[in-house]
Design a protein around this motif. Structure first.
Motif, PDB file in Angstrom:
ATOM      1  N   MET A 146       0.811  -1.215   0.000  1.00  0.00           N
ATOM      2  CA  MET A 146       0.000   0.000   0.000  1.00  0.00           C
ATOM      3  C   MET A 146       0.847   1.269   0.000  1.00  0.00           C
ATOM      4  O   MET A 146       0.349   2.344  -0.331  1.00  0.00           O
ATOM      5  N   LEU A 147       2.121   1.174   0.363  1.00  0.00           N
ATOM      6  CA  LEU A 147       2.922   2.366   0.616  1.00  0.00           C
ATOM      7  C   LEU A 147       3.369   3.042  -0.674  1.00  0.00           C
ATOM      8  O   LEU A 147       3.826   2.391  -1.609  1.00  0.00           O
ATOM      9  N   THR A 148       3.240   4.362  -0.688  1.00  0.00           N
ATOM     10  CA  THR A 148       3.722   5.195  -1.788  1.00  0.00           C
ATOM     11  C   THR A 148       4.340   6.456  -1.181  1.00  0.00           C
ATOM     12  O   THR A 148       4.328   6.647   0.034  1.00  0.00           O
ATOM     13  N   GLY A 149       4.833   7.310  -2.025  1.00  0.00           N
ATOM     14  CA  GLY A 149       5.353   8.580  -1.551  1.00  0.00           C
ATOM     15  C   GLY A 149       4.289   9.491  -0.982  1.00  0.00           C
ATOM     16  O   GLY A 149       4.607  10.489  -0.324  1.00  0.00           O
ATOM     17  N   ASP A 150       3.025   9.170  -1.219  1.00  0.00           N
ATOM     18  CA  ASP A 150       1.919   9.960  -0.679  1.00  0.00           C
ATOM     19  C   ASP A 150       1.351   9.352   0.595  1.00  0.00           C
ATOM     20  O   ASP A 150       0.268   9.744   1.045  1.00  0.00           O
ATOM     21  N   SER A 151       2.074   8.384   1.164  1.00  0.00           N
ATOM     22  CA  SER A 151       1.628   7.712   2.382  1.00  0.00           C
ATOM     23  C   SER A 151       2.453   8.171   3.571  1.00  0.00           C
ATOM     24  O   SER A 151       3.501   8.799   3.434  1.00  0.00           O
ATOM     25  N   ALA A 152       1.972   7.838   4.749  1.00  0.00           N
ATOM     26  CA  ALA A 152       2.754   7.954   5.982  1.00  0.00           C
ATOM     27  C   ALA A 152       2.299   6.825   6.892  1.00  0.00           C
ATOM     28  O   ALA A 152       1.158   6.346   6.792  1.00  0.00           O
ATOM     29  N   VAL A 153       3.195   6.376   7.768  1.00  0.00           N
ATOM     30  CA  VAL A 153       2.905   5.262   8.674  1.00  0.00           C
ATOM     31  C   VAL A 153       3.053   5.747  10.107  1.00  0.00           C
ATOM     32  O   VAL A 153       4.043   6.396  10.460  1.00  0.00           O
ATOM     33  N   ILE A 154       2.054   5.449  10.935  1.00  0.00           N
ATOM     34  CA  ILE A 154       2.117   5.686  12.378  1.00  0.00           C
ATOM     35  C   ILE A 154       2.116   4.320  13.057  1.00  0.00           C
ATOM     36  O   ILE A 154       1.197   3.522  12.847  1.00  0.00           O
ATOM     37  N   ALA A 155       3.142   4.035  13.861  1.00  0.00           N
ATOM     38  CA  ALA A 155       3.269   2.735  14.527  1.00  0.00           C
ATOM     39  C   ALA A 155       3.080   2.910  16.024  1.00  0.00           C
ATOM     40  O   ALA A 155       3.814   3.661  16.666  1.00  0.00           O
ATOM     41  N   GLU A 156       2.116   2.207  16.574  1.00  0.00           N
ATOM     42  CA  GLU A 156       1.847   2.262  18.013  1.00  0.00           C
ATOM     43  C   GLU A 156       2.864   1.445  18.792  1.00  0.00           C
ATOM     44  O   GLU A 156       3.469   0.500  18.263  1.00  0.00           O
ATOM     45  N   THR A 157       3.061   1.802  20.058  1.00  0.00           N
ATOM     46  CA  THR A 157       3.903   1.018  20.951  1.00  0.00           C
ATOM     47  C   THR A 157       3.376  -0.415  21.011  1.00  0.00           C
ATOM     48  O   THR A 157       2.186  -0.636  21.231  1.00  0.00           O
ATOM     49  N   GLY A 158       4.259  -1.385  20.825  1.00  0.00           N
ATOM     50  CA  GLY A 158       3.855  -2.786  20.834  1.00  0.00           C
ATOM     51  C   GLY A 158       4.509  -3.528  19.689  1.00  0.00           C
ATOM     52  O   GLY A 158       5.541  -3.100  19.149  1.00  0.00           O
ATOM     53  N   ASP A 159       3.887  -4.608  19.262  1.00  0.00           N
ATOM     54  CA  ASP A 159       4.478  -5.400  18.189  1.00  0.00           C
ATOM     55  C   ASP A 159       4.514  -4.636  16.869  1.00  0.00           C
ATOM     56  O   ASP A 159       5.316  -4.947  15.993  1.00  0.00           O
ATOM     57  N   SER A 160       3.673  -3.613  16.736  1.00  0.00           N
ATOM     58  CA  SER A 160       3.725  -2.783  15.525  1.00  0.00           C
ATOM     59  C   SER A 160       5.067  -2.086  15.395  1.00  0.00           C
ATOM     60  O   SER A 160       5.502  -1.785  14.274  1.00  0.00           O
ATOM     61  N   TRP A 161       5.733  -1.790  16.518  1.00  0.00           N
ATOM     62  CA  TRP A 161       7.090  -1.254  16.435  1.00  0.00           C
ATOM     63  C   TRP A 161       7.961  -2.113  15.523  1.00  0.00           C
ATOM     64  O   TRP A 161       8.665  -1.617  14.650  1.00  0.00           O
ATOM     65  N   GLY A 200       6.200   9.127   4.882  1.00  0.00           N
ATOM     66  CA  GLY A 200       6.482   9.493   6.268  1.00  0.00           C
ATOM     67  C   GLY A 200       6.435   8.289   7.190  1.00  0.00           C
ATOM     68  O   GLY A 200       5.838   7.253   6.870  1.00  0.00           O
ATOM     69  N   TYR A 201       7.073   8.429   8.342  1.00  0.00           N
ATOM     70  CA  TYR A 201       7.072   7.339   9.327  1.00  0.00           C
ATOM     71  C   TYR A 201       7.283   7.936  10.710  1.00  0.00           C
ATOM     72  O   TYR A 201       8.217   8.710  10.915  1.00  0.00           O
ATOM     73  N   GLU A 202       6.414   7.589  11.652  1.00  0.00           N
ATOM     74  CA  GLU A 202       6.538   8.107  13.012  1.00  0.00           C
ATOM     75  C   GLU A 202       6.172   7.037  14.034  1.00  0.00           C
ATOM     76  O   GLU A 202       5.237   6.276  13.835  1.00  0.00           O
ATOM     77  N   PHE A 203       6.952   6.997  15.098  1.00  0.00           N
ATOM     78  CA  PHE A 203       6.549   6.269  16.290  1.00  0.00           C
ATOM     79  C   PHE A 203       7.253   6.869  17.489  1.00  0.00           C
ATOM     80  O   PHE A 203       8.182   7.664  17.353  1.00  0.00           O
ATOM     81  N   GLN A 204       6.767   6.535  18.681  1.00  0.00           N
ATOM     82  CA  GLN A 204       7.262   7.162  19.904  1.00  0.00           C
ATOM     83  C   GLN A 204       8.064   6.140  20.692  1.00  0.00           C
ATOM     84  O   GLN A 204       7.544   5.434  21.533  1.00  0.00           O
ATOM     85  N   MET A 205       9.381   6.098  20.437  1.00  0.00           N
ATOM     86  CA  MET A 205      10.188   5.046  21.052  1.00  0.00           C
ATOM     87  C   MET A 205      10.736   5.425  22.416  1.00  0.00           C
ATOM     88  O   MET A 205      10.739   4.615  23.332  1.00  0.00           O
ATOM     89  N   GLN A 206      11.224   6.647  22.561  1.00  0.00           N
ATOM     90  CA  GLN A 206      11.843   7.022  23.825  1.00  0.00           C
ATOM     91  C   GLN A 206      10.835   6.955  24.969  1.00  0.00           C
ATOM     92  O   GLN A 206      11.105   6.387  26.018  1.00  0.00           O
ATOM     93  N   TYR A 207       9.651   7.523  24.770  1.00  0.00           N
ATOM     94  CA  TYR A 207       8.655   7.580  25.846  1.00  0.00           C
ATOM     95  C   TYR A 207       7.783   6.328  25.878  1.00  0.00           C
ATOM     96  O   TYR A 207       7.458   5.822  26.942  1.00  0.00           O
ATOM     97  N   GLY A 208       7.394   5.839  24.712  1.00  0.00           N
ATOM     98  CA  GLY A 208       6.676   4.571  24.606  1.00  0.00           C
ATOM     99  C   GLY A 208       5.366   4.522  25.365  1.00  0.00           C
ATOM    100  O   GLY A 208       5.073   3.546  26.054  1.00  0.00           O
ATOM    101  N   SER A 209       4.538   5.546  25.235  1.00  0.00           N
ATOM    102  CA  SER A 209       3.268   5.605  25.954  1.00  0.00           C
ATOM    103  C   SER A 209       2.171   4.936  25.124  1.00  0.00           C
ATOM    104  O   SER A 209       1.858   5.390  24.024  1.00  0.00           O
ATOM    105  N   ILE A 210       1.585   3.857  25.655  1.00  0.00           N
ATOM    106  CA  ILE A 210       0.563   3.184  24.870  1.00  0.00           C
ATOM    107  C   ILE A 210      -0.661   4.094  24.732  1.00  0.00           C
ATOM    108  O   ILE A 210      -1.044   4.805  25.649  1.00  0.00           O
TER     109      ILE A 210
END
Length: 604
Positions: free
Chosen positions: A418-433, A446-456
Motif C-alpha cells: 500500500m505504501l507510496t510517496g503519498d503515504s505515511a505510517v504511524i506505529a503504536e507502541t507494541g508489536d507494531s514497532w 512518512g514514518y513516526e513512532f514514539q520510542m523514547q517515551y513509549g506511551s501506549i
C-alpha cells in the motif's frame, strides 16, 4: 528526507532558514498597518504568533478558564481550534502535528486540563518536539489573595500546575499582567523553536480580550538565525574525525533520532553518498533518511536488527552515529555489541571521537556537510562489499490456505504494497514497532513512532494531529487493541476533521508487548466490538467505513475497498489474529528487556 511534510531540515512555515526571535512591536516608521482595538489583545497576539510560526490548528479542550482565550483563537484568520475529546489526546495530537509541520500547539484549562495533558507533553519533551502548551489560568485578581479556587487541589497556591510542567518543558511563563505579556509570549515560542522542546504558557482567564498598546501594531516577524558552529572547533573536529575514519578498514554510519532536532537529514544523506559507507538507521530514526540510498542496509537495533545489519555494524572497526539515543529499549536491554573507542558520536551541537576528545559548539549539519567534502577524496565501500557477500534476500510469509486464520506477517505483506510517496505510517507502541520497522519506505513516505517515551495509546491522538498537519498524505496507522482502548475517543475528532486515514486495529486480545516482557493476567483485556464502537462514534455524521477481517481473502477485499471506493473515507479495519502471533523480533527483544528489568540489586 526533504518532502516538505515532517521535514527534519526546517520548519515548513519558514522558507528562508529563519526560525524565530522574541520581539516587541514595530516602530512608527514601520509600514505595518495599525491593528484595530478589537484585534489589539493578548489573545489575538498569541493567535497571530502561532500562525506566523506555522501552526494552523490548535488542539483544544474547553474549560471555564480558557473559554475567552478560545474565542480569540477562533477569531484569528488562518487558525482553527480542533476540539478533542480529552486533554491527553489533544497533547498527543499536538505531538503528531509537530512531527508533520515542525511545531504544534494545544490549549487546555487550568490544572484539571493541564495535569491531564502533562503525560503527552512529557512524551513530546522526550522526543524533542516543539509543542506550545497553552493553559487558561485563574483570574489575575486571584493571584496572591489566599483564595481557594475550583480545579485546584484545594490549596491557595496556584503554582502546582507550573511546578509539574517545569521538568517536561524548556520554558514556562505565567501571564497575569499585560505590560510584558507580548515579550513573554514571544520568548516562550522562540524558545520552543530554538530548543525543539515543549513550552508552557499560562494566560489569566480575564486577559485574552483586553487591549494594550503593545498589541496595536503587527509584531516584528520571528527572525532567530540558526546557531553557528565555532569555526576553530569545527575544523578540529573534522581533522580528528577524518584521521579516525581513514584509519578504519570497514567504517559504517548510522542515523539516530536527533537528526530531526539538528535538521541534518539532508547533510547525512550527502555524507552517505560521498563517503561510500554502509548506511543504517536506529529504529527511532526510521523515516528520517531515505531508505533508497544506494548502500542502505536497514535498521540497526542490536539483536533485533534487519537481517545482516547488526553483523556489519558491530563488526566494523569504526562507526559514525549521527544523533543517537542509547537507552534500554534501543540497546535491547543493554545488549549492544558496540565499543565507545570505535565510535564517532555526532550530537546536534558537539562531536566526540572515540574515547575523546569532545568538540563543543559544532553543529551537526555543518559538521556532516563538511565531512562529506573531505571523505569524498577517500571513498570506502568495504563494509558494503562485505554486506553483499553475506546478504541473502528476505523470504516471504507462507502462502495462506483459503479461509486460514490471518497471520500478522501476512497483514504487513499487504501493508507494504500500500505504501507510496503519498503515504505515511504511524506505529503504536507494541508489536507494531517491530513489524513496521520491516516496512521498506518509498521516497517521500512518512514514518513516526514514539520510542523514547513509549506511551501506549499515543498513536490515536498522534494520528489525528499528523493527518491534520499532512493533509496531502494518506496516513496508515497500526494500532494494537490494548493501546486503542486507552485513547479511542478521538476517532470522533478525525471524523469531524474529515480525515481519510486508514486504521488497522490489530486485535490479539491484550498487551502483547508486555506479555513478552513479563506475563500475567493483567495483560488480558476485555474484548470490544471495535467496528461497532467506531460505527457508533460515526453515528451517520462524516465519512467512515469499517470492516472486520480474519483471513487473507477478507483483508485483501477490505484493502481494495479502502484504497478504491472508500479512498475519501476514514477507514477502520479490525484485524483479528491469534494472541500468540508476534514477530520474532518482539520475542527476542522482550526476553532481553525482561532480563534487564529483572537484574537483582547490586550488593550494598
Amino acid at each position: 528526507m526533504e518532502n516538505g511534510i515532517g521535514s527534519v531540515d526546517g520548519h515548513k512555515a519558514v522558507s528562508n532558514g529563519v526560525v524565530a526571535c522574541p520581539a516587541a512591536f514595530r516602530t512608527s516608521s514601520s509600514p505595518a498597518a495599525m491593528i484595530t482595538s478589537a484585534e489589539a489583545t493578548l489573545g489575538r497576539h498569541l493567535a497571530r504568533r502561532l500562525v506566523e510560526v506555522g501552526v494552523s490548528d490548535v488542539f483544544a479542550v474547553p474549560g471555564d478558564f480558557n473559554l475567552a482565550l478560545l474565542d480569540h483563537l477562533i477569531a484569528e484568520p488562518g487558525l482553527r481550534p480542533v476540539g478533542c475529546c480529552n486533554e491527553l489526546n489533544a497533547g498527543y495530537a499536538a505531538d503528531g502535528y509537530a512531527r508533520a509541520k515542525g511545531v504544534g500547539a494545544c490549549a487546555v484549562t487550568f490544572t484539571v486540563g493541564g495535569l491531564s495533558v502533562l503525560n503527552a507533553i512529557a512524551g513530546a519533551y522526550s522526543e524533542n518536539l516543539p509543542v506550545i502548551c497553552i493553559v487558561g489560568g485563574p483570574n489575575s485578581n486571584d493571584h496572591g489573595t489566599n483564595r481557594i479556587l475550583h480545579h485546584t487541589i484545594g490549596l491557595p497556591d496556584f503554582s502546582q500546575e507550573l511546578r509539574c510542567f517545569q521538568p517536561v518543558t524548556c520554558h514556562q511563563v505565567v501571564i497575569n499582567n499585560l505590560d510584558d505579556a507580548h515579550e513573554q509570549v514571544d520568548k516562550a515560542i522562540a524558545t520552543a523553536l530554538r530548543e525543539s522542546k515543549p513550552v508552557y504558557i499560562s494566560v489569566a482567564c480575564n486577559l485574552p480580550g483586553v487591549s494594550h498598546p503593545t498589541f496595536f501594531r503587527d509584531p516584528i516577524p520571528y527572525c532567530l538565525a540558526p546557531r553557528q558552529s565555532n569555526q576553530m572547533g569545527l575544523e578540529a573536529a573534522l581533522d580528528a574525525t577524518v584521521e579516525f575514519l581513514n584509519k578504519a578498514v570497514k567504517p559504517v554510519m548510522v542515523a539516530g533520532p536527533k537528526l530531526r532536532v539538528a535538521k541534518a537529514a539532508a547533510a547525512f544523506a550527502e555524507l552517505a553518498d560521498a563517503s561510500g559507507y554502509v548506511v543504517a538507521t536506529m529504529p527511532s530514526a526510521k523515516g528520517l533518511v531515505p531508505e533508497t540510498l544506494p548502500r542502505f542496509i536497514g535498521t540497526y537495533w542490536g539483536a533485533v536488527s534487519t537481517s545482516f545489519c547488526a553483523e556489519i555494524v558491530e563488526s566494523a572497526d569504526a562507526y559514525l552515529f549521527a544523533g543517537p539515543i542509547f537507552n534500554d529499549y534501543s540497546s535491547v536491554g543493554y545488549s549492544f555489541l558496540l565499543k565507545k573507542e570505535k565510535m564517532v558520536n555526532v550530537q546536534p551541537d558537539r562531536v566526540t571521537v572515540g574515547n575523546g576528545p569532545t568538540f563543543g559548539c559544532v553543529m551537526m549539519k555543518d559538521f556532516l556537510s563538511e565531512l562529506a567534502k573531505r571523505l569524498s577524496k577517500k571513498r570506502n565501500t568495504t563494509a558494503h562489499d562485505n554486506y553483499r557477500r553475506i546478504f541473502v534476500p528476505q523470504g516471504q510469509p507462507l502462502e495462506s490456505e483459503r479461509g486460514e486464520p490471518l497471520r500478522v506477517n501476512v497483514l504487513f505483506k499487504h501493508i507494504q504494497k500500500m505504501l507510496t510517496g503519498d503515504s505515511a505510517v504511524i506505529a503504536e507502541t507494541g508489536d507494531s514497532w517491530f513489524n513496521c520497522q520491516k516496512l521498506k519506505l518509498p521516497d517521500g513516505c512518512g514514518y513516526e513512532f514514539q520510542m523514547q517515551y513509549g506511551s501506549i495509546g499515543w498513536s490515536v491522538g498522534a494520528l489525528l494531529g499528523y493527518a491534520q498537519g499532512a493533509m496531502d498524505k494518506r496516513v496508515i496507522a497500526c494500532i494494537g487493541d490494548g493501546s486503542f482502548q486507552v485513547t479511542a475517543q478521538d476517532v470522533s475528532t478525525m471524523l469531524r476533521c474529515q480525515q481519510k486515514s486508514i486504521i488497522f486495529l490489530i486485535n490479539n486480545g491484550g498487551y502483547t508487548i508486555e506479555v513478552e516482557i513479563h506475563d500475567g493476567p493483567y495483560n488480558v483485556i476485555k474484548n470490544w466490538n471495535y467496528t461497532g464502537l467506531v460505527d457508533a462514534i460515526h453515528n451517520g455524521e462524516g465519512n467512515c467505513w469499517t470492516a472486520k477481517v480474519s483471513c487473507e481473502e477478507e483483508l485483501t477485499a477490505a484493502i481494495e475497498t479502502a484504497t478504491g471506493e472508500k479512498k475519501d473515507c476514514l477507514c477502520f479495519i479490525e484485524v483479528v489474529v491469534h494472541k500468540d502471533d508476534t514477530s520474532k523480533e518482539l520475542l527476542e527483544w522482550g526476553s532481553r528487556v525482561s532480563a534487564a528489568n529483572s537484574r537483582p540489586p547490586n550488593p550494598q
